[in-house]
Structure formats: structure tokens, C-alpha cells
Motif scaffolding. Structure first.
Motif, PDB file in Angstrom:
ATOM      1  N   LEU A 180       2.539   5.088  -4.795  1.00  0.00           N
ATOM      2  CA  LEU A 180       3.509   4.134  -5.321  1.00  0.00           C
ATOM      3  C   LEU A 180       2.825   3.140  -6.243  1.00  0.00           C
ATOM      4  O   LEU A 180       1.725   2.653  -5.962  1.00  0.00           O
ATOM      5  N   GLN A 219       1.231   6.102   0.364  1.00  0.00           N
ATOM      6  CA  GLN A 219       2.106   6.167   1.540  1.00  0.00           C
ATOM      7  C   GLN A 219       2.081   7.564   2.117  1.00  0.00           C
ATOM      8  O   GLN A 219       2.519   8.519   1.477  1.00  0.00           O
ATOM      9  N   LEU A 278       0.035  -2.953  -8.993  1.00  0.00           N
ATOM     10  CA  LEU A 278      -0.564  -2.532  -7.733  1.00  0.00           C
ATOM     11  C   LEU A 278      -0.299  -1.053  -7.486  1.00  0.00           C
ATOM     12  O   LEU A 278       0.756  -0.536  -7.836  1.00  0.00           O
ATOM     13  N   LYS A 293       2.717   8.956   6.218  1.00  0.00           N
ATOM     14  CA  LYS A 293       3.934   9.072   7.027  1.00  0.00           C
ATOM     15  C   LYS A 293       4.642   7.743   7.220  1.00  0.00           C
ATOM     16  O   LYS A 293       5.855   7.687   7.376  1.00  0.00           O
ATOM     17  N   LYS A 294       3.892   6.691   7.230  1.00  0.00           N
ATOM     18  CA  LYS A 294       4.498   5.413   7.582  1.00  0.00           C
ATOM     19  C   LYS A 294       4.318   4.372   6.476  1.00  0.00           C
ATOM     20  O   LYS A 294       4.878   4.457   5.416  1.00  0.00           O
ATOM     21  N   ALA A 295       3.499   3.361   6.756  1.00  0.00           N
ATOM     22  CA  ALA A 295       3.431   2.206   5.869  1.00  0.00           C
ATOM     23  C   ALA A 295       2.631   2.509   4.613  1.00  0.00           C
ATOM     24  O   ALA A 295       1.611   3.187   4.669  1.00  0.00           O
ATOM     25  N   PRO A 296       3.071   1.985   3.466  1.00  0.00           N
ATOM     26  CA  PRO A 296       2.208   2.044   2.275  1.00  0.00           C
ATOM     27  C   PRO A 296       0.924   1.265   2.535  1.00  0.00           C
ATOM     28  O   PRO A 296       0.963   0.159   3.083  1.00  0.00           O
ATOM     29  N   TRP A 352       9.192  -1.859  -7.971  1.00  0.00           N
ATOM     30  CA  TRP A 352       8.547  -0.635  -7.505  1.00  0.00           C
ATOM     31  C   TRP A 352       8.966   0.571  -8.329  1.00  0.00           C
ATOM     32  O   TRP A 352      10.127   0.696  -8.709  1.00  0.00           O
ATOM     33  N   GLY A 353       8.016   1.470  -8.568  1.00  0.00           N
ATOM     34  CA  GLY A 353       8.328   2.791  -9.078  1.00  0.00           C
ATOM     35  C   GLY A 353       8.811   3.679  -7.942  1.00  0.00           C
ATOM     36  O   GLY A 353       8.711   3.312  -6.770  1.00  0.00           O
ATOM     37  N   ALA A 354       9.316   4.847  -8.312  1.00  0.00           N
ATOM     38  CA  ALA A 354       9.860   5.763  -7.305  1.00  0.00           C
ATOM     39  C   ALA A 354       8.783   6.567  -6.601  1.00  0.00           C
ATOM     40  O   ALA A 354       9.050   7.212  -5.583  1.00  0.00           O
ATOM     41  N   TYR A 414      -0.312   1.808  -4.295  1.00  0.00           N
ATOM     42  CA  TYR A 414      -0.288   2.007  -2.853  1.00  0.00           C
ATOM     43  C   TYR A 414      -0.241   3.512  -2.565  1.00  0.00           C
ATOM     44  O   TYR A 414       0.288   4.286  -3.349  1.00  0.00           O
ATOM     45  N   GLN A 464       0.545  -7.148  -1.123  1.00  0.00           N
ATOM     46  CA  GLN A 464       1.304  -7.126   0.111  1.00  0.00           C
ATOM     47  C   GLN A 464       0.708  -6.081   1.053  1.00  0.00           C
ATOM     48  O   GLN A 464       0.234  -5.036   0.626  1.00  0.00           O
ATOM     49  N   HIS A 465       0.773  -6.395   2.332  1.00  0.00           N
ATOM     50  CA  HIS A 465       0.307  -5.464   3.361  1.00  0.00           C
ATOM     51  C   HIS A 465       1.487  -5.120   4.252  1.00  0.00           C
ATOM     52  O   HIS A 465       2.198  -6.022   4.714  1.00  0.00           O
ATOM     53  N   PHE A 466       1.654  -3.833   4.507  1.00  0.00           N
ATOM     54  CA  PHE A 466       2.868  -3.351   5.157  1.00  0.00           C
ATOM     55  C   PHE A 466       2.671  -3.049   6.632  1.00  0.00           C
ATOM     56  O   PHE A 466       1.591  -2.612   7.068  1.00  0.00           O
ATOM     57  N   GLY A 467       3.751  -3.216   7.379  1.00  0.00           N
ATOM     58  CA  GLY A 467       3.824  -2.700   8.738  1.00  0.00           C
ATOM     59  C   GLY A 467       4.231  -1.233   8.712  1.00  0.00           C
ATOM     60  O   GLY A 467       4.525  -0.677   7.660  1.00  0.00           O
ATOM     61  N   ASP A 468       4.264  -0.627   9.901  1.00  0.00           N
ATOM     62  CA  ASP A 468       4.606   0.797  10.002  1.00  0.00           C
ATOM     63  C   ASP A 468       6.101   1.063   9.911  1.00  0.00           C
ATOM     64  O   ASP A 468       6.521   2.208   9.853  1.00  0.00           O
ATOM     65  N   GLY A 490      12.378   5.612  -3.075  1.00  0.00           N
ATOM     66  CA  GLY A 490      11.425   4.520  -3.218  1.00  0.00           C
ATOM     67  C   GLY A 490      11.808   3.325  -2.363  1.00  0.00           C
ATOM     68  O   GLY A 490      12.750   3.374  -1.568  1.00  0.00           O
ATOM     69  N   LEU A 491      11.069   2.267  -2.522  1.00  0.00           N
ATOM     70  CA  LEU A 491      11.297   1.047  -1.743  1.00  0.00           C
ATOM     71  C   LEU A 491      12.415   0.216  -2.370  1.00  0.00           C
ATOM     72  O   LEU A 491      12.407  -0.036  -3.575  1.00  0.00           O
ATOM     73  N   MET A 528      -5.312  -3.549  -7.049  1.00  0.00           N
ATOM     74  CA  MET A 528      -4.523  -4.502  -7.812  1.00  0.00           C
ATOM     75  C   MET A 528      -5.217  -4.708  -9.141  1.00  0.00           C
ATOM     76  O   MET A 528      -6.432  -4.969  -9.172  1.00  0.00           O
ATOM     77  N   LEU A 533      10.957  -1.585   6.254  1.00  0.00           N
ATOM     78  CA  LEU A 533       9.554  -1.970   6.169  1.00  0.00           C
ATOM     79  C   LEU A 533       9.427  -3.469   5.941  1.00  0.00           C
ATOM     80  O   LEU A 533      10.185  -4.056   5.176  1.00  0.00           O
ATOM     81  N   PHE A 585      -2.466  -0.403   0.760  1.00  0.00           N
ATOM     82  CA  PHE A 585      -2.889  -0.946  -0.519  1.00  0.00           C
ATOM     83  C   PHE A 585      -4.130  -0.230  -1.034  1.00  0.00           C
ATOM     84  O   PHE A 585      -5.083   0.004  -0.287  1.00  0.00           O
TER      85      PHE A 585
END
Lengths: 116, 108
Positions: free
Chosen positions: B88, B38, B34, B40-43, B98-100, B36, A105-109, A42-43, B48, A91, B45
Motif C-alpha cells: 500500500l 499488508q 509512505l 493477513k492483518k495489519a499494514p 491511500w492507494g488501492a 506499507y 501510522q502504526h496499525f493494530g491487527d 483498500g483502506l 516514509m 483497523l 510500515f
């Protein structure tokens, strides 16, 4: 740009070297976050910025990790004397102003960091 | 200690099935939850949630929060292979917990 931009997208370096990762948040997003995600995990929260100040650095795993943000925009995460356990995806996320929980929140790659 | 627990950890279903993902939490001073996605890359959204009992919907995805029982569910109907991802859940108080994640695999 329209989204959160991170660079480099991939970084391979030797153990012991310093690395610098960059995050350019969405315009107008005053809050900025750094996370680490190891493979299949996880994060992991690292640090949170509100403007240029960092009210929460509690997630930085050691004093080899530091981050700064200047001009309320771009942030850099620096890892000194890298170790193999630092290998992960880093991230960055940003959000609009306001209290925690008020805006998503908005994430980058991310930057995939590999330490040889 | 504040915590967010997601279940199941992983799930494999066939295309067209409906799935329900769970997120339970024990967090002081709850503000929002929230979801999300995910790949391959970024989570990215999804939803909410701040109020109990009000369903949020986006296409085939929907979510609802129960602040009395301290959980949320994410439903995906008529699943497609493109729904395969890690989902997530995160809960905010003064920080984001965050959860796992739940790894969802949709088989054709």
C-alpha cells in the motif's frame, strides 16, 4: 503494550444489533485513526483523533457510526443497528505527535466484523 | 480531487525475480509518501519519503520519490515467498490518502 491493540479480533453479530470496537494505541501516540477495509479493497478512512478531540470525522459513513476517545488513549468505535454492508475489517492506527505527514501510522491487527 | 494510484493492481513473479511497484499521486500540499506491507492483518510500515531523489533502503527493499513527476517506486530484489503481500502507498497532506494497493504473489 508494544503495539496498537484492538479488541475483539473477531465479532459476529446479527443485523440490527449494536457493536463496540476497541483500540488501545501505542503509549505516547496522541493521534489515532479508524479505518475500514472490505474484502479485497483498500483502506477507507473513518475518523481521526488528536488527543480526545476529533478534528476530522468526514469518513464516518452514516449517523449509525460514532467514535470517542477518553483520556487521550483508548478509543471505541460504535456501530448502531448494524447492517450487512458494515461487514469488514476495522483497523485502528496511531502515531506520534506532530503534523500529518511527519510520523508514520502504526496499525493494530484489526477487528473482523461479520453481520449475519 | 486528491488521488493516489498504484500500479500494477496485481503481479505474479517467481522467487528470485526483482519487482518494481509504482505509486503516482495528485495531492495538494504534499507532505510525505509512505509505503506499507499488508499480509493477513495489519499494514506494517516500510518507508516514509519526503525528499526527492533520496533512496531509502531496508534489506532487499528500497524506495525513492520523484516530487517533480509525482511518483514513487518500491523495489524488491531477490524476491522470496515471504514477500507475497499487498503493498500500500499513501500520501499525506492534512490527511492520509491511500492507494488501492498492489497485490504481489511470489511463486516458488
Amino acid at each position: 503494550g508494544a503495539g496498537v491493540s484492538q479488541s475483539p479480533s473477531n465479532k459476529v453479530t446479527e443485523k440490527g444489533k449494536d457493536v463496540e470496537l476497541r483500540c488501545d494505541p501505542i503509549s505516547g501516540h496522541t493521534a489515532l485513526y479508524w479505518y475500514r477495509q472490505s474484502l479485497g479493497q483498500g483502506l477507507e478512512f473513518l475518523i481521526y483523533f488528536q488527543g480526545n478531540s476529533a478534528p476530522d470525522k468526514s469518513g464516518l459513513p452514516s449517523d449509525r457510526f460514532s467514535a470517542e476517545r477518553t483520556g487521550g488513549s483508548v478509543s471505541t468505535l460504535t456501530i448502531q443497528r448494524t447492517q450487512q454492508e458494515d461487514s469488514a475489517v476495522y483497523l485502528c492506527a496511531s502515531r506520534l505527535p506532530g503534523p500529518q505527514g511527519g510520523q508514520p501510522q502504526h496499525f493494530g491487527d484489526g477487528t473482523r466484523l461479520s453481520i449475519l | 480531487e486528491d488521488k493516489v494510484v498504484q500500479s500494477p493492481l496485481s503481479l505474479v513473479v517467481h522467487e528470485g525475480d526483482t519487482v518494481t511497484l509504482n505509486c503516482s499521486y495528485e495531492v495538494t500540499n504534499f507532505r510525505s509518501l509512505l509505503w506499507y506491507k499488508q499480509e493477513k492483518k495489519a499494514p506494517t510500515f516500510l518507508f516514509m519519503l519526503t525528499s526527492s531523489g533520496i533512496e531509502k533502503k531496508s534489506g532487499r527493499l528500497s524506495s525513492i520519490l520523484d516530487k517533480k513527476e509525482l511518483f514513487s517506486i518500491l523495489n524488491i530484489t531477490a524476491t522470496q515467498t515471504g514477500d507475497s503481500a499487498v503493498y500500500l502507498c499513501a500520501v499525506t497532506n492534512y490527511q492520509l490518502i491511500w492507494g488501492a494497493g498492489t497485490k504481489l504473489i511470489i511463486k516458488p
